[in-house]
Design a protein around this motif. Structure first.
Motif, PDB file in Angstrom:
ATOM      1  N   ALA A  73      38.404  16.701  25.262  1.00 49.22           N
ATOM      2  CA  ALA A  73      39.609  15.866  25.350  1.00 49.22           C
ATOM      3  C   ALA A  73      40.530  16.116  24.161  1.00 49.22           C
ATOM      4  CB  ALA A  73      39.227  14.392  25.428  1.00 49.22           C
ATOM      5  N   GLY A  74      40.622  17.386  23.766  1.00 47.93           N
ATOM      6  CA  GLY A  74      41.515  17.763  22.684  1.00 47.93           C
ATOM      7  C   GLY A  74      40.947  17.592  21.293  1.00 47.93           C
ATOM      8  N   GLN A  75      39.752  17.021  21.174  1.00 49.96           N
ATOM      9  CA  GLN A  75      39.145  16.796  19.873  1.00 49.96           C
ATOM     10  C   GLN A  75      38.097  17.879  19.587  1.00 49.96           C
ATOM     11  OE1 GLN A  75      40.242  14.329  17.745  1.00 49.96           O
ATOM     12  NE2 GLN A  75      41.783  14.146  19.387  1.00 49.96           N
ATOM     13  N   PRO A  76      38.180  18.528  18.419  1.00 53.46           N
ATOM     14  CA  PRO A  76      37.205  19.575  18.094  1.00 53.46           C
ATOM     15  C   PRO A  76      35.792  19.009  17.964  1.00 53.46           C
ATOM     16  CG  PRO A  76      38.553  19.053  16.175  1.00 53.46           C
ATOM     17  CD  PRO A  76      39.162  18.317  17.321  1.00 53.46           C
ATOM     18  N   ILE A  77      34.838  19.758  18.472  1.00 56.60           N
ATOM     19  CA  ILE A  77      33.421  19.393  18.395  1.00 56.60           C
ATOM     20  C   ILE A  77      32.701  20.480  17.606  1.00 56.60           C
ATOM     21  CG2 ILE A  77      31.332  18.879  19.691  1.00 56.60           C
ATOM     22  CD1 ILE A  77      33.526  16.870  20.209  1.00 56.60           C
ATOM     23  N   ASP A  78      32.027  20.073  16.559  1.00 55.20           N
ATOM     24  CA  ASP A  78      31.312  21.030  15.713  1.00 55.20           C
ATOM     25  C   ASP A  78      29.918  21.263  16.273  1.00 55.20           C
ATOM     26  OD1 ASP A  78      30.760  22.708  13.568  1.00 55.20           O
ATOM     27  OD2 ASP A  78      29.923  21.083  12.365  1.00 55.20           O
ATOM     28  N   LEU A  79      29.635  22.513  16.643  1.00 53.94           N
ATOM     29  CA  LEU A  79      28.323  22.865  17.169  1.00 53.94           C
ATOM     30  C   LEU A  79      27.682  23.953  16.322  1.00 53.94           C
ATOM     31  CD1 LEU A  79      28.920  23.121  21.041  1.00 53.94           C
ATOM     32  CD2 LEU A  79      28.090  21.156  19.739  1.00 53.94           C
ATOM     33  N   PRO A  80      26.406  23.803  15.974  1.00 51.98           N
ATOM     34  CA  PRO A  80      25.682  24.912  15.337  1.00 51.98           C
ATOM     35  C   PRO A  80      25.637  26.118  16.261  1.00 51.98           C
ATOM     36  CG  PRO A  80      24.436  22.860  15.185  1.00 51.98           C
ATOM     37  CD  PRO A  80      25.570  22.613  16.137  1.00 51.98           C
ATOM     38  N   ALA A  81      25.336  27.280  15.705  1.00 52.88           N
ATOM     39  CA  ALA A  81      25.397  28.535  16.461  1.00 52.88           C
ATOM     40  C   ALA A  81      24.551  28.502  17.725  1.00 52.88           C
ATOM     41  CB  ALA A  81      24.966  29.692  15.568  1.00 52.88           C
ATOM     42  N   ARG A  82      23.320  27.981  17.639  1.00 45.71           N
ATOM     43  CA  ARG A  82      22.446  28.016  18.805  1.00 45.71           C
ATOM     44  C   ARG A  82      22.950  27.083  19.908  1.00 45.71           C
ATOM     45  NH1 ARG A  82      19.103  32.108  18.418  1.00 45.71           N
ATOM     46  NH2 ARG A  82      17.978  31.311  16.624  1.00 45.71           N
ATOM     47  N   GLU A  83      23.444  25.909  19.536  1.00 46.16           N
ATOM     48  CA  GLU A  83      23.987  24.990  20.536  1.00 46.16           C
ATOM     49  C   GLU A  83      25.240  25.567  21.185  1.00 46.16           C
ATOM     50  OE1 GLU A  83      24.530  21.055  18.931  1.00 46.16           O
ATOM     51  OE2 GLU A  83      22.564  21.078  17.979  1.00 46.16           O
ATOM     52  N   PHE A  84      26.066  26.244  20.390  1.00 47.96           N
ATOM     53  CA  PHE A  84      27.267  26.873  20.942  1.00 47.96           C
ATOM     54  C   PHE A  84      26.883  27.926  21.979  1.00 47.96           C
ATOM     55  CE2 PHE A  84      30.556  30.041  21.209  1.00 47.96           C
ATOM     56  CZ  PHE A  84      31.745  29.325  21.148  1.00 47.96           C
ATOM     57  N   THR A  85      25.931  28.769  21.642  1.00 52.24           N
ATOM     58  CA  THR A  85      25.531  29.833  22.554  1.00 52.24           C
ATOM     59  C   THR A  85      24.906  29.261  23.817  1.00 52.24           C
ATOM     60  OG1 THR A  85      25.146  31.308  20.669  1.00 52.24           O
ATOM     61  CG2 THR A  85      24.177  31.953  22.768  1.00 52.24           C
ATOM     62  N   LEU A  86      24.106  28.217  23.685  1.00 53.71           N
ATOM     63  CA  LEU A  86      23.504  27.578  24.849  1.00 53.71           C
ATOM     64  C   LEU A  86      24.578  26.985  25.756  1.00 53.71           C
ATOM     65  CD1 LEU A  86      21.227  26.444  26.552  1.00 53.71           C
ATOM     66  CD2 LEU A  86      20.972  24.594  24.870  1.00 53.71           C
ATOM     67  N   LEU A  87      25.550  26.296  25.169  1.00 58.19           N
ATOM     68  CA  LEU A  87      26.632  25.722  25.958  1.00 58.19           C
ATOM     69  C   LEU A  87      27.428  26.822  26.659  1.00 58.19           C
ATOM     70  CD1 LEU A  87      28.317  23.297  26.869  1.00 58.19           C
ATOM     71  CD2 LEU A  87      29.646  23.532  24.740  1.00 58.19           C
ATOM     72  N   GLN A  88      27.717  27.898  25.953  1.00 57.06           N
ATOM     73  CA  GLN A  88      28.443  29.016  26.555  1.00 57.06           C
ATOM     74  C   GLN A  88      27.664  29.599  27.737  1.00 57.06           C
ATOM     75  OE1 GLN A  88      29.442  32.220  23.863  1.00 57.06           O
ATOM     76  NE2 GLN A  88      30.142  33.569  25.516  1.00 57.06           N
ATOM     77  N   LEU A  89      26.369  29.769  27.570  1.00 59.31           N
ATOM     78  CA  LEU A  89      25.536  30.316  28.639  1.00 59.31           C
ATOM     79  C   LEU A  89      25.576  29.423  29.871  1.00 59.31           C
ATOM     80  CD1 LEU A  89      23.382  32.424  29.520  1.00 59.31           C
ATOM     81  CD2 LEU A  89      21.663  30.886  28.550  1.00 59.31           C
ATOM     82  N   LEU A  90      25.463  28.118  29.678  1.00 57.50           N
ATOM     83  CA  LEU A  90      25.469  27.200  30.816  1.00 57.50           C
ATOM     84  C   LEU A  90      26.837  27.154  31.491  1.00 57.50           C
ATOM     85  CD1 LEU A  90      23.335  24.324  29.266  1.00 57.50           C
ATOM     86  CD2 LEU A  90      22.658  25.850  31.118  1.00 57.50           C
ATOM     87  N   LEU A  91      27.911  27.207  30.695  1.00 52.05           N
ATOM     88  CA  LEU A  91      29.254  27.218  31.280  1.00 52.05           C
ATOM     89  C   LEU A  91      29.528  28.518  32.025  1.00 52.05           C
ATOM     90  CD1 LEU A  91      31.334  25.573  28.398  1.00 52.05           C
ATOM     91  CD2 LEU A  91      30.937  24.614  30.682  1.00 52.05           C
TER      92      LEU A  91
END
Length: 218
Positions: free
Chosen positions: A144-162
């Motif tokens: 919703a326009g607000q930045p969310i700070d994710l550690p590297a592993r969580e970012f990669t997991l989210l990217q994979l699921l998306l």
């Protein structure tokens, strides 16, 4: 995303491994054509970065054999062979991209992101679901326009699921994309990452199918 890097130059291979890990990829590095051929037969990778002048088996033979066996992962050839004929031969043998050394690491990472986009069947560089946006190039996430700070592993997991929205990914599929050979995840590491993502992005984003895996619905 898990990369098989096949490069026999120790200094270059080490530099590429470090740089690509910093760019968010899980990297398995091999220096021999025979070892690469075996790895491509026995394991799954999201991307392959392949040198041609390899000991054991030439990279072109590795590529041709892998495609004949049905390898679907994108392959980027990274080589010192800069003749037009070599480029044509590499692309016709099944390479999705061809890059001549010396290589700029930022350009290499950008080309790999582009290959991932094409293999996933999407053109837009930013992944979006509702108010959630993930930018692989900037390695940024916003809700919703607000930045969310994710550690590297969580970012990669989210990217994979998306990237695979609408598909159910098993624990094995997820762990193969998140971890390289040098990394041994804790038994509950995936559940911990899923818990943290739900806490930051909403409990309804990621669904669990017990005994099957995880998914982000389309």
């Amino acid at each position: 995303m898990r990369i098989l890097l096949v490069e026999d130059d120790p200094q270059l291979g080490d530099g590429l491994s470090v740089g690509l890990r910093q760019a968010g990829f899980a990297v398995d590095w091999l220096q021999d054509g025979r070892a690469a051929d075996h790895a491509l037969q026995s394991e799954s990778f999201d991307l392959v970065v392949l040198d041609l002048g390899l000991p054991g088996i030439d990279g072109m033979q590795v590529l041709q054999a892998a495609r004949q066996r049905g390898l679907r992962a994108p392959v980027l050839v990274l080589t010192a062979r800069d003749a037009t004929g070599d480029k044509i031969a590499g692309l016709d043998a099944g390479a999705d991209d061809y890059l001549v050394k010396p290589v700029d690491l930022d350009e290499l990472a950008a080309r790999l992101r582009a290959l991932l986009r094409r293999s996933a069947g999407r053109a837009a560089p930013v992944l979006q679901r509702g108010d959630l946006q993930l930018d692989p190039a900037a390695r940024s996430v916003s809700l919703a326009g607000q930045p969310i700070d994710l550690p590297a592993r969580e970012f990669t997991l989210l990217q994979l699921l998306l990237e695979n929205a609408g598909r159910v990914l098993s624990r094995s599929q997820i762990e193969q994309s998140l971890y390289g050979w040098r990394e041994e995840p804790d038994s509950n590491a995936l559940e911990v990452h899923i818990h943290h993502l739900r806490k930051k992005l909403g409990s309804e984003l990621i669904r669990t199918l017990r005994g099957v895996g995880y998914t982000i619905p389309k």
